[in-house]
Design a protein around this motif. Structure first.
Motif, PDB file in Angstrom:
ATOM      1  N   THR A 381      59.440  14.229  26.447  1.00 40.98           N
ATOM      2  CA  THR A 381      58.774  14.449  25.164  1.00 40.98           C
ATOM      3  C   THR A 381      57.365  13.870  25.207  1.00 40.98           C
ATOM      4  O   THR A 381      56.963  13.277  26.214  1.00 40.98           O
ATOM      5  CB  THR A 381      59.607  13.825  24.014  1.00 40.98           C
ATOM      6  N   GLN A 382      56.620  14.040  24.110  1.00 36.23           N
ATOM      7  CA  GLN A 382      55.196  13.684  24.097  1.00 36.23           C
ATOM      8  C   GLN A 382      54.940  12.223  24.480  1.00 36.23           C
ATOM      9  O   GLN A 382      53.997  11.925  25.212  1.00 36.23           O
ATOM     10  CB  GLN A 382      54.589  13.947  22.714  1.00 36.23           C
ATOM     11  N   TYR A 385      55.316  11.976  28.265  1.00 38.71           N
ATOM     12  CA  TYR A 385      54.211  12.577  29.030  1.00 38.71           C
ATOM     13  C   TYR A 385      52.964  11.704  28.951  1.00 38.71           C
ATOM     14  O   TYR A 385      52.288  11.471  29.950  1.00 38.71           O
ATOM     15  CB  TYR A 385      53.860  13.978  28.511  1.00 38.71           C
ATOM     16  N   THR A 408      65.899  16.995  32.978  1.00 38.57           N
ATOM     17  CA  THR A 408      66.962  17.385  32.048  1.00 38.57           C
ATOM     18  C   THR A 408      66.783  16.792  30.660  1.00 38.57           C
ATOM     19  O   THR A 408      66.738  15.568  30.500  1.00 38.57           O
ATOM     20  CB  THR A 408      68.328  16.886  32.565  1.00 38.57           C
ATOM     21  N   LEU A 409      66.709  17.626  29.637  1.00 40.46           N
ATOM     22  CA  LEU A 409      66.723  17.132  28.256  1.00 40.46           C
ATOM     23  C   LEU A 409      68.079  16.509  27.958  1.00 40.46           C
ATOM     24  O   LEU A 409      69.110  17.003  28.419  1.00 40.46           O
ATOM     25  CB  LEU A 409      66.472  18.272  27.271  1.00 40.46           C
ATOM     26  N   GLY A 433      62.555  12.909  22.069  1.00 33.67           N
ATOM     27  CA  GLY A 433      62.097  13.825  21.030  1.00 33.67           C
ATOM     28  C   GLY A 433      63.265  14.340  20.196  1.00 33.67           C
ATOM     29  O   GLY A 433      64.440  14.104  20.526  1.00 33.67           O
ATOM     30  N   ASP A 434      62.945  15.055  19.125  1.00 34.43           N
ATOM     31  CA  ASP A 434      64.007  15.581  18.258  1.00 34.43           C
ATOM     32  C   ASP A 434      64.843  16.641  18.980  1.00 34.43           C
ATOM     33  O   ASP A 434      66.041  16.783  18.721  1.00 34.43           O
ATOM     34  CB  ASP A 434      63.399  16.166  16.979  1.00 34.43           C
ATOM     35  N   GLY A 435      64.206  17.357  19.901  1.00 37.37           N
ATOM     36  CA  GLY A 435      64.967  18.346  20.677  1.00 37.37           C
ATOM     37  C   GLY A 435      65.894  17.657  21.663  1.00 37.37           C
ATOM     38  O   GLY A 435      67.092  17.953  21.717  1.00 37.37           O
ATOM     39  N   PHE A 439      70.602  16.944  22.223  1.00 33.85           N
ATOM     40  CA  PHE A 439      71.478  17.243  23.358  1.00 33.85           C
ATOM     41  C   PHE A 439      72.593  16.200  23.500  1.00 33.85           C
ATOM     42  O   PHE A 439      73.666  16.507  23.996  1.00 33.85           O
ATOM     43  CB  PHE A 439      70.675  17.266  24.672  1.00 33.85           C
ATOM     44  N   TRP A 459      60.513  10.652  18.543  1.00 35.17           N
ATOM     45  CA  TRP A 459      59.246  11.323  18.245  1.00 35.17           C
ATOM     46  C   TRP A 459      59.602  12.667  17.625  1.00 35.17           C
ATOM     47  O   TRP A 459      60.085  13.564  18.304  1.00 35.17           O
ATOM     48  CB  TRP A 459      58.443  11.518  19.530  1.00 35.17           C
ATOM     49  N   GLY A 463      60.781  20.322  16.549  1.00 36.68           N
ATOM     50  CA  GLY A 463      60.848  21.468  17.443  1.00 36.68           C
ATOM     51  C   GLY A 463      60.638  21.108  18.902  1.00 36.68           C
ATOM     52  O   GLY A 463      60.422  19.943  19.252  1.00 36.68           O
ATOM     53  N   TYR A 464      60.717  22.125  19.727  1.00 39.77           N
ATOM     54  CA  TYR A 464      60.437  21.982  21.150  1.00 39.77           C
ATOM     55  C   TYR A 464      58.927  22.089  21.323  1.00 39.77           C
ATOM     56  O   TYR A 464      58.400  23.106  21.794  1.00 39.77           O
ATOM     57  CB  TYR A 464      61.158  23.068  21.953  1.00 39.77           C
ATOM     58  N   GLY A 465      58.241  21.019  20.916  1.00 38.72           N
ATOM     59  CA  GLY A 465      56.783  21.054  20.807  1.00 38.72           C
ATOM     60  C   GLY A 465      56.077  21.458  22.085  1.00 38.72           C
ATOM     61  O   GLY A 465      55.149  22.268  22.065  1.00 38.72           O
ATOM     62  N   GLU A 466      56.520  20.889  23.196  1.00 36.28           N
ATOM     63  CA  GLU A 466      55.840  21.152  24.459  1.00 36.28           C
ATOM     64  C   GLU A 466      55.953  22.632  24.837  1.00 36.28           C
ATOM     65  O   GLU A 466      55.003  23.246  25.327  1.00 36.28           O
ATOM     66  CB  GLU A 466      56.468  20.274  25.554  1.00 36.28           C
TER      67      GLU A 466
HETATM   68  C1  LIG Z   1      68.515  21.011  29.694  1.00 38.44           C
HETATM   69  C2  LIG Z   1      67.152  21.486  29.386  1.00 38.44           C
HETATM   70  N1  LIG Z   1      66.965  22.604  28.632  1.00 38.44           N
HETATM   71  C3  LIG Z   1      65.718  23.042  28.371  1.00 38.44           C
HETATM   72  C4  LIG Z   1      64.612  22.383  28.846  1.00 38.44           C
HETATM   73  C5  LIG Z   1      63.221  22.930  28.559  1.00 38.44           C
HETATM   74  N2  LIG Z   1      62.417  21.991  27.777  1.00 38.44           N
HETATM   75  C6  LIG Z   1      61.584  21.088  28.312  1.00 38.44           C
HETATM   76  S1  LIG Z   1      60.769  20.163  27.213  1.00 38.44           S
HETATM   77  C7  LIG Z   1      61.504  20.957  25.920  1.00 38.44           C
HETATM   78  C8  LIG Z   1      61.174  20.574  24.516  1.00 38.44           C
HETATM   79  C9  LIG Z   1      61.838  19.306  24.115  1.00 38.44           C
HETATM   80  O1  LIG Z   1      61.689  19.096  22.737  1.00 38.44           O
HETATM   81  P1  LIG Z   1      61.626  17.622  22.182  1.00 38.44           P
HETATM   82  O2  LIG Z   1      62.635  16.785  22.852  1.00 38.44           O
HETATM   83  O3  LIG Z   1      61.658  17.675  20.710  1.00 38.44           O
HETATM   84  O4  LIG Z   1      60.200  17.118  22.704  1.00 38.44           O
HETATM   85  P2  LIG Z   1      58.739  17.678  22.275  1.00 38.44           P
HETATM   86  O5  LIG Z   1      58.305  18.648  23.321  1.00 38.44           O
HETATM   87  O6  LIG Z   1      58.859  18.318  20.929  1.00 38.44           O
HETATM   88  O7  LIG Z   1      57.895  16.450  22.257  1.00 38.44           O
HETATM   89  C10 LIG Z   1      62.376  21.947  26.388  1.00 38.44           C
HETATM   90  C11 LIG Z   1      63.182  22.820  25.523  1.00 38.44           C
HETATM   91  C12 LIG Z   1      64.861  21.243  29.662  1.00 38.44           C
HETATM   92  N3  LIG Z   1      63.875  20.543  30.216  1.00 38.44           N
HETATM   93  N4  LIG Z   1      66.116  20.816  29.877  1.00 38.44           N
END
Ligand SMILES: Cc1ncc(C[n+]2csc(CCOP(=O)(O)OP(=O)(O)O)c2C)c(N)n1
Ligand SMILES: [Mg+2]
Length: 533
Positions: A381-382, A385, A408-409, A433-435, A439, A459, A463-466
């Protein structure tokens, strides 16, 4: 009469295993028979992927293998992703599972949890996977697993015990002492040649990777002896302390470091894959080396991947560094040495290039101001990074995340739990992150149950901001990235955690100072003022 399952527990205990992560099922209950009578602590996650990530975080901090007990079939397919993550980052992990009875293997009759070939499934993400066909084999197979963990490039190992083997009598087996396996030392002639080249170098560059985390003292001495600007991979962060005059940070994908890499006449790369997610996060193929490359790695094949060296030295990182140091003048740390001046010039340019991230810098100043000894276990997440570029810490194993390698998220939360279990005295901040949190959110329950006090710094940009930004940059109408985001504070409270939204930096510092030690504290930060422009 004790069973094979009970013997296994005794053998693991004798070899220093103090924690096992797992969710029991009818196929593994016999692995659990001996656990209450042992010193081993059992941690129950809410999903086998959580078990694997916890074991990973535990292993990265302790240096010992993370051990999991997993059921046949769905348990194994669930943990496979975590094994792949550990495989990509060379983490020692021992996955012990059940599998159907020997005489039922491979029949496809529809037995409970049956897979066509479970061992084949894990073969690709392990150093080896083994089906135990007799009780007598167990000590030797376990010894081979530990030989992987301490004698070669660490990787997960999978040992599956057929149901009829787990319950087989093992009273005749004796718990064995652990036979230590040495790590490979460099060939002397090659090492001398490397030292000679390095002594003659005018503009050396040192690239250190996660393979060096056990060699912090040597890494600092080597940078100094070579007077070499030093770049660290994300997994090597902390090997040189913040403000070290030779520290370039983890900015190999940024132009100033890339220019320095092009100008270097001798590059020494130790324990690093020289892989994409550390050297080319911008995916443009422009990390290039102008001079001669010397590589040191414990893995012979890895020495020849990505960049071909003129000298490929297969060795344990620490042993090779020690021997190199004996062959180099000691050197001294000076702010005006040629290496320090080259580093300072790069740092000045980096400060300019990263100036747009002042708000993240302020966030990390607040975090480290409140908890200077914290360990940061991140997701993707942001904050991760930006921190990869901005944050330096004194000490290895204090900054790791799933933004590199397998990526891996959902890794961050369970890995943070494992990290805190491995070193309970050090605060752990999970950057997620919220995404990513959605998980593995249920692992908050595991942390409450195991009384693990971690700080989950969420953070939230709903959404999946990146990925949204990535779509926009490529002129794709964003789809599937503005996700529905629940009320995390209410959810965290429901799990039994402390939870609060941080209003501003002062409030954040206050929350960090009052974090409970025996359950998670979730702190939500909105990707909005005052934390984000
Ligand atoms: C298991 C898995 N599915 C999909 C992805 C693709 N992916 C990479 S970053 C990201 C967004 C993550 O969202 P969030 O955790 O909210 O972080 P943000 O980018 O919003 O800061 C996604 C979907 C991944 N890395 N791992
Ligand atoms: Mg998000």
């Amino acid at each position: 009469m004790s069973t094979c399952g009970e013997f296994l527990v005794k053998q693991l205990e004798a070899w220093g295993v103090d924690t096992v992560f797992g969710i029991p099922g009818v196929h593994t209950v016999e692995l659990y028979r001996g656990l209450p009578h042992s010193t081993i602590r059992h941690i129950t996650p809410r999903h086998e992927q959580g078990a694997g990530f916890m074991a990973d975080g535990y292993a990265r901090v302790s240096g010992k293998p993370g051990v999991c007990f997993i059921i046949t079939g769905p348990g194994m397919t669930n943990i496979l992703t975590a094994m792949a993550q550990a495989y990509a980052d060379s983490i020692p992990m021992l996955v012990i599972s059940s599998v159907n009875e020997r005489e039922r293997l491979g029949l496809g009759k529809g037995y409970l949890h049956e897979l066509p070939n479970q061992r084949a499934l894990t073969a690709g993400v392990t150093a080896f996977s083994h089906t135990l066909m007799s009780v007598e084999e167990l000590p030797a197979v376990l010894a081979r697993a530990f030989a992987v963990f301490e004698g070669q490039r660490p990787r997960p190992v999978h040992i599956e015990l057929p149901l009829d083997i787990i319950t087989a009598p093992a009273g005749h087996l004796r718990v064995q002492a652990r036979s230590s396996v040495s790590r490979p030392a460099p060939a002397l002639a090659q090492l001398r040649e490397a030292a000679a080249k390095l002594r003659a170098a005018k503009r050396p560059l040192l690239l250190l990777g996660g393979g060096c985390v056990a060699a912090q003292v040597e890494a600092r001495a080597l940078a100094m002896a070579l007077d070499a600007p030093t770049a660290l991979t994300i997994n090597a962060k902390g090997l040189l302390p913040p403000g070290h005059p030779l520290l370039l940070g983890s900015n190999q994908s940024l132009v100033p470091v890339r220019q320095l890499a092009l100008q270097a006449d001798v590059v020494l790369a130790i324990g690093t894959e020289l892989g994409e997610t550390d050297y080319d996060v911008v995916f443009d193929g422009n990390f290039k080396l102008g001079g001669e490359l010397i590589r040191i790695d414990i893995d012979a094949q890895q020495l020849l991947r990505n960049f071909a060296p003129s000298l490929a030295i297969q060795s344990d990182a620490r042993l090779a560094m020690r021997m190199l140091l004996a062959d180099l003048p000691a050197g001294e740390l000076r702010a005006d040495s040629p290496g320090a001046r080259r580093t300072a010039a790069v740092q000045a340019q980096l400060a300019e290039d990263l100036s747009g991230w002042a708000h993240y810098r302020q966030l990390f100043d607040t975090l480290l101001g409140a908890l200077p000894q914290a360990r940061f276990v991140g997701d993707s997440t942001q904050t991760v990074y930006s921190g990869n570029h901005l944050v330096e810490l004194d000490g290895a194993r204090r900054w790791f995340n799933s933004s590199t390698g397998y990526g891996t998220l959902g890794y961050g939360l369970p890995a943070a739990i494992g990290a805190r279990l491995a070193e309970p005295g050090r605060p752990v901040i999970c950057l997620i992150g919220d995404g990513g949190l959605q998980f593995s959110l249920a692992e908050l329950a595991s942390a409450v149950e195991a009384r693990v006090g971690i700080i989950v710094l969420l953070w939230n940009n709903c959404g999946y901001g990146e990925i949204k930004r990535y779509m926009q940059r490529r002129d794709i109408t964003p789809l599937g990235v503005d996700i529905y985001t629940p009320d995390f504070i209410a959810l965290a409270h429901g799990f039994g955690c402390a939870a609060e939204r941080a209003r501003d930096h002062a409030h954040l510092a206050e929350l960090l100072g009052d974090a409970p030690q025996d359950r998670p504290l979730l702190i939500e930060i909105a990707e909005a003022p005052p934390f984000h422009p």
